[in-house]
Design a protein around this motif. Structure first.
Motif, PDB file in Angstrom:
ATOM      1  N   LEU A  16      69.288  13.582   4.929  1.00 48.21           N
ATOM      2  CA  LEU A  16      69.095  14.693   5.612  1.00 48.21           C
ATOM      3  C   LEU A  16      68.298  14.744   6.960  1.00 48.21           C
ATOM      4  O   LEU A  16      68.383  15.290   7.937  1.00 48.21           O
ATOM      5  N   ALA A  17      67.200  13.933   6.850  1.00 48.69           N
ATOM      6  CA  ALA A  17      66.255  13.658   7.835  1.00 48.69           C
ATOM      7  C   ALA A  17      67.104  12.740   8.960  1.00 48.69           C
ATOM      8  O   ALA A  17      67.225  13.026  10.135  1.00 48.69           O
ATOM      9  N   ILE A  19      70.329  12.877   9.467  1.00 51.45           N
ATOM     10  CA  ILE A  19      71.433  14.116   9.968  1.00 51.45           C
ATOM     11  C   ILE A  19      70.518  14.843  11.100  1.00 51.45           C
ATOM     12  O   ILE A  19      71.211  15.023  12.152  1.00 51.45           O
ATOM     13  N   LYS A  20      69.287  15.283  10.678  1.00 53.71           N
ATOM     14  CA  LYS A  20      68.554  16.254  11.736  1.00 53.71           C
ATOM     15  C   LYS A  20      68.388  15.311  13.131  1.00 53.71           C
ATOM     16  O   LYS A  20      68.443  15.912  14.071  1.00 53.71           O
ATOM     17  N   ARG A  21      68.102  14.263  12.789  1.00 48.95           N
ATOM     18  CA  ARG A  21      67.898  13.327  14.063  1.00 48.95           C
ATOM     19  C   ARG A  21      69.270  13.262  14.735  1.00 48.95           C
ATOM     20  O   ARG A  21      69.164  13.235  15.944  1.00 48.95           O
ATOM     21  N   GLU A  23      71.615  15.267  14.744  1.00 54.36           N
ATOM     22  CA  GLU A  23      71.892  16.769  15.295  1.00 54.36           C
ATOM     23  C   GLU A  23      70.957  17.064  16.713  1.00 54.36           C
ATOM     24  O   GLU A  23      71.331  17.857  17.539  1.00 54.36           O
ATOM     25  N   ALA A  24      69.616  16.552  16.645  1.00 53.28           N
ATOM     26  CA  ALA A  24      68.733  16.838  17.411  1.00 53.28           C
ATOM     27  C   ALA A  24      69.433  15.911  18.959  1.00 53.28           C
ATOM     28  O   ALA A  24      68.667  16.078  19.694  1.00 53.28           O
ATOM     29  N   ARG A  46      77.066  12.680   8.195  1.00 51.95           N
ATOM     30  CA  ARG A  46      77.214  13.995   8.873  1.00 51.95           C
ATOM     31  C   ARG A  46      78.342  14.878   8.537  1.00 51.95           C
ATOM     32  O   ARG A  46      78.515  15.940   8.556  1.00 51.95           O
ATOM     33  N   TRP A  49      77.989  16.370   5.131  1.00 48.77           N
ATOM     34  CA  TRP A  49      76.987  17.394   5.361  1.00 48.77           C
ATOM     35  C   TRP A  49      77.478  18.819   5.755  1.00 48.77           C
ATOM     36  O   TRP A  49      77.575  19.733   5.436  1.00 48.77           O
TER      37      TRP A  49
END
Length: 135
Positions: A16-17, A19-21, A23-24, A46, A49
């Motif tokens: 998840l971390a 994927i957040k990176r 998406e950022a 990704r 998710w």
């Protein structure tokens, strides 16, 4: 024998971390190098998710049990205008497949004819007039 490479299992929080990176806006290749995973793994995480949420990150690899779901060739559309377009595209695809099959058949028969003509020139095939079942 080739040695099988075992894939490393990563915790869901780690995925998840990552994927957040992504998406950022962080680039895939540098992030993959920092995390020690391949670009494909990041793309797979990704995709899983987006399709299944956090539960998609813990799915087992390989084919899933049960019958396979096949996509239809042409999806029926709600509007009549786009429905006609979808039907036309499906018909075009069907005709293109038939044309391709006919082209393969023609190529096969051309090769067979050339082989027969070559055998006839070499004299290994007797002409039809010489063949007879009567003595």
């Amino acid at each position: 024998m080739a040695d099988k490479v075992k894939s490393k299992a990563f915790p869901t929080a780690f995925k998840l971390a990552a994927i957040k990176r992504l998406e950022a806006g962080e680039a895939v290749l540098p992030l993959a190098r920092k995390l020690g995973v391949s670009r494909k793994v990041l793309h797979d995480w990704r995709k899983a998710w987006k399709l299944h949420g956090p539960a998609g990150l813990n799915r087992k690899r390989g084919p899933k049990p049960g019958p396979r779901k096949l996509r239809p060739l042409a999806e029926p559309a709600a509007k009549s205008g786009s429905g006609e377009l979808a039907q036309a595209r499906a018909k075009i695809a069907e005709l293109e497949r038939k044309i391709g099959q006919q082209a393969l058949d023609i190529d096969f028969f051309h090769k067979a004819l050339r082989a027969l003509e070559a055998a006839d020139r070499q004299g290994s095939i007797a002409p039809a007039s010489r063949k007879s079942s009567k003595p």
